[in-house]
Design an enzyme around this catalytic site. Structure first.
Site, mmCIF file in Angstrom:
data_model
loop_
_atom_site.group_PDB
_atom_site.id
_atom_site.type_symbol
_atom_site.label_atom_id
_atom_site.label_comp_id
_atom_site.label_asym_id
_atom_site.label_seq_id
_atom_site.Cartn_x
_atom_site.Cartn_y
_atom_site.Cartn_z
ATOM 1 N N HIS A 156 0.825 -1.212 0.000
ATOM 2 C CA HIS A 156 0.000 0.000 0.000
ATOM 3 C C HIS A 156 0.861 1.264 0.000
ATOM 4 C CE1 HIS A 156 -3.607 2.212 0.204
ATOM 5 N NE2 HIS A 156 -4.282 1.452 1.052
ATOM 6 N N ASP A 371 -8.107 -11.363 -17.525
ATOM 7 C CA ASP A 371 -7.997 -12.623 -18.267
ATOM 8 C C ASP A 371 -6.536 -12.834 -18.663
ATOM 9 O OD1 ASP A 371 -8.066 -14.737 -20.034
ATOM 10 O OD2 ASP A 371 -9.400 -13.771 -21.473
#
Length: 422
Positions: A156, A371
């Site tokens: 983060h 994908d």
């Protein structure tokens, strides 16, 4: 569960080409970010990946990741002491291959928060980023049935959820042979617009402080019908000013109301909702490709006795409206002072006994488009860290519903919160 996940190999994957620059400065928003990893896990069922052998899957991922790290070169670097920059030294990302003796369909249909942690390359209790540690860790979990769980954890300190989503999309495009369509992000504009500042160490944080209490995670599903019911309740209530509540407003107000009711029974009369708000679309130059942390925390407060659903939705909307272009400009003109003042106000409220319900909406992330070459994921989830009163909102696979991942103290598990699924 520990016996079902077997680590096959661990490897450091480095960029295919040297970094463009050796230093990537932090913005002050990066400096203020809590040093934990953001976890996302993508589940691909066997019918999407059965044409590939496990060896083919691992090879494809390992061959495409170096090119993705070259394009997103700061991710392959290391944070140095001083909390001001990343050394883009091409030290690489950690890639773990694992086998899972489990049917992936069973995991998706009956997810267990503790089991989901086993698919991560780093465990939640160890999620704090270490100086000189890898910024990106990946675990490719290959199931006996042919399914895949791709777990990605990104520091983060380097990026927010929006940036993590962009990286995963780019890596997937490269993996399926469509690298030409990937747009490189801008790694420097945020440091230019929000320059680093001198901060006290450790600087106070209004949320995301690891709790010593026993924390449990629950998932609440809001289908299309439940969302429509909540929106109608808000819009038609007497005196309501929110006639067209968004999905996020409706669900956040509902969960906030339950937290208010629960905390008041325990003697706490001040309960605030703190939402993370993406600044990219609110900035004058609209740096939508900006990579890094680009959000602020905006609080909404309630007074004693006030917890009607439509009123909470109104308070949330008003809090969101304050984060506009003018407010962003004030943050920049004040050298971060305006934002630090707001954070300090939240910290003081906590010290005075107020409870915080912290929200972050990931509903806009196109995670169901990721994908790698064997189809789109059947399910995408996160695994919350050991922080209390944290709520992550994520889209459902069909695109219309929302999943709310809620962290709460174990003693608070039950009661009103269970009615969120009713």
């Amino acid at each position: 569960m520990a016996n079902r996940v077997k680590i096959i190999s661990k490897e450091t994957i480095r960029p295919s080409s040297p970094a463009e620059q050796h230093i990537r400065k932090f913005s002050f928003l990066d400096q203020l970010a809590v040093p934990n990893y953001i976890p996302l896990t993508f589940f691909y069922t066997a019918d999407r990946s059965c044409q590939f052998s496990p060896a083919d899957i691992i090879l494809r991922l390992k061959k495409s990741l170096p090119d993705a790290l070259t394009m997103f070169y700061p991710i392959a670097g290391r944070i140095r002491k001083g909390n001001r920059f990343i050394d883009c030294n091409d030290n690489g990302a950690e890639f773990i291959e694992a086998r899972v003796h489990r049917q992936l369909r069973d995991v998706i249909e009956n997810p267990d928060a503790d089991e989901l942690k086993e698919y991560l390359p780093v465990q939640p209790e160890d999620h704090h980023q270490q100086v000189d540690g890898a910024l990106l860790l990946v675990q490719a979990n290959l199931f006996d049935c042919g399914g895949i769980a791709m777990a990605v954890c990104l520091s983060h300190k380097v990026a927010d959820g929006t940036s993590l989503s962009k990286f995963v999309q780019a890596w997937a495009a490269i993996s399926r042979g469509e690298a030409a369509g990937v747009v490189a992000p801008n790694f420097h504009i945020l440091a230019e617009q929000f320059p680093p500042i001198d901060l006290p160490e450790p600087h106070p944080s209004p949320s995301n402080v690891i709790s010593g209490e026993k924390i449990v995670t629950r998932r609440f599903i809001y289908n299309e019908q439940k969302l429509a019911s909540l929106k109608a309740e808000i819009a038609t209530a007497e005196g309501s000013t929110v006639k067209n509540p968004s999905r996020v407003e409706a669900i956040s107000a509902s969960i906030w109301r339950h937290f208010i009711e629960r905390h008041r029974r325990h003697g706490c009369t001040k309960v605030a909702a703190v939402h993370s708000v993406n600044l990219r679309a609110r900035m004058a130059d609209s740096p939508l490709q900006a990579f890094g942390n680009c959000y602020v925390l905006t609080p909404a407060y309630v007074t004693d006795g006030e917890h009607e659903l439509h009123r909470l939705a109104e308070l949330l909307r008003n809090a969101f409206k304050k984060i506009d272009g003018e407010y962003v400009g004030e943050i920049q003109r004040s050298g971060g002072g305006e934002y630090l003042t707001l954070r300090q106000r939240i910290v003081i409220m906590k010290k005075e006994g107020a409870a915080m319900c912290n929200f972050s909406s990931w509903c806009g992330f196109p995670v169901y488009e990721v994908d790698y070459g064997w189809g789109k994921p059947a399910w995408v989830c996160t695994t919350l860290l050991p922080f209390k009163n944290i709520v992550i909102l994520m889209s459902r696979p069909e695109g219309r519903g929302i999943e709310a991942w809620v962290n709460m103290v174990e003693d608070d598990d039950g009661g009103d919160l269970k009615t969120l699924q009713a």
